[in-house]
Scaffold this active site. Structure first.
Site: not given
Ligand code: DGY
Length: 327
Positions: A156, A267, A286, A238, A158, A236
């Protein structure tokens, strides 16, 4: 006319607060820390709108209690903490903040990659402890990014931003995901592969998928054992995408080189988490979106989404469009 009653978990940036001013009546549950669950429970029946920062699960019970709620505006792109079906059934619009944190999160993935590859934790510790006594051809030696294969799980926004950066580091990109994305393959010199093949071929694996039923526990013992012995896992996305116990075994028993993590099954991470004791695991709290422009963008979007919904318009980042049939 009294202004619509809105509750906010924690204070957000002025970029968002200024949009809300004079439009809604805001009560802050907490300035900084985690709101008291008793206060949340007490106030929920009065809320017409919510601005929710990370960390509070919003389940069926939550929506049942929030009888007047029209919109839950999330200050995050991820919405895995929300029971979307329950929100929709309750007629609550759920919105998120896509786009504005893409670059900061991709930067975080690259930072973790470099830190894990070049043994940043260990080398820095040795230096601070006075262990840098001479220059040696063999001391402090890590792995190259240049020339290595990066496997991206989830292509996606990111994932693709990670690919763009990695190309600049001279990495070769392979990717996997729910759907193949041929439209990006040429531009990002990226090859699509099934997950198992990607794991076998990658020197670095970056997890950039959303947390769904399908991706929960996606990387477990079987997958970690498939990876190269000198591969690095970066997460980065989940925490629950990875089986954290299996990752501990992988990093402590040498199935893989190490890991760079920004997200965790639980977390904040409890201090008895075994991964904290491993020097080949870089761990951040996070911070994927924790850069000034991202956080301002998130505040702005969260406020705009809330105001649009509360004033009876369709918010730009509506996650559950089916709700429109119910309101
Ligand atoms: C999100 O926006 O989902 C991130 O993990 C928080 O920074």
């Amino acid at each position: 006319m009294p202004l619509p009653k809105v509750f906010m978990t924690q204070k957000i940036q002025e970029a968002g607060m200024s949009i809300l001013k004079d439009k809604v009546d805001i009560t802050l549950w907490s300035d900084e820390g985690r709101p008291d669950p008793r206060t949340v429970k007490r106030d929920l029946p009065h809320a017409e709108g919510l601005i929710m920062t990370m960390g509070i699960p919003m389940d069926r019970e939550f929506f049942k209690r929030a009888a007047k709620l029209r919109v839950a505006s999330l200050y995050s792109v991820g919405y895995d903490n929300v029971d979307i079906a329950a929100a929709t059934e309750s007629g609550v619009m759920v919105t998120n903040t896509p786009g504005v944190l893409t670059d900061a999160t991709a930067d975080t993935a690259l930072m973790l990659m470099l830190m894990a590859a070049r043994k940043a934790r260990e080398n820095e510790r040795i230096m601070r402890e006075g262990g840098w006594t001479h220059w040696s051809p063999n001391q402090f030696v890590g792995k190259d990014l240049f020339g290595s294969v990066l496997g991206i799980v989830g292509f996606g926004e990111i994932g693709r931003a990670v690919a763009k950066r990695a190309l600049g580091f001279g990495m070769k990109i392979i990717y996997t995901g729910r759907t193949r994305k041929p439209e990006y393959e040429e531009k990002l010199c990226a090859e699509y592969l099934p997950l198992d093949e990607l794991l076998r071929r990658s020197d670095f694996v970056s997890l950039n998928c959303a947390l769904t039923k399908e991706t929960t526990g996606l990387i477990g013992e079987r997958e970690l054992r498939m990876m190269k012995k000198d591969a690095v896992l970066i997460n980065t996305a989940r925490g629950a995408v990875v089986d954290q116990r299996a990752l501990y075994s992988a990093c402590s028993e040498g199935w893989i080189w190490g890991a760079g993590l920004d997200v965790y099954e639980k977390e904040p991470v409890p201090m008895d988490e075994p991964l904290l004791g491993l020097e080949n695991v870089v761990m951040m709290p996070h911070i994927g979106s924790a850069a000034v422009s991202s956080r301002e963008g998130m505040a702005r979007l969260a406020a705009q989404n809330l105001v649009e919904a509360i004033e009876g318009r369709i918010p730009p980042n509506l996650v559950n469009p089916d709700v429109l049939k119910r309101i």
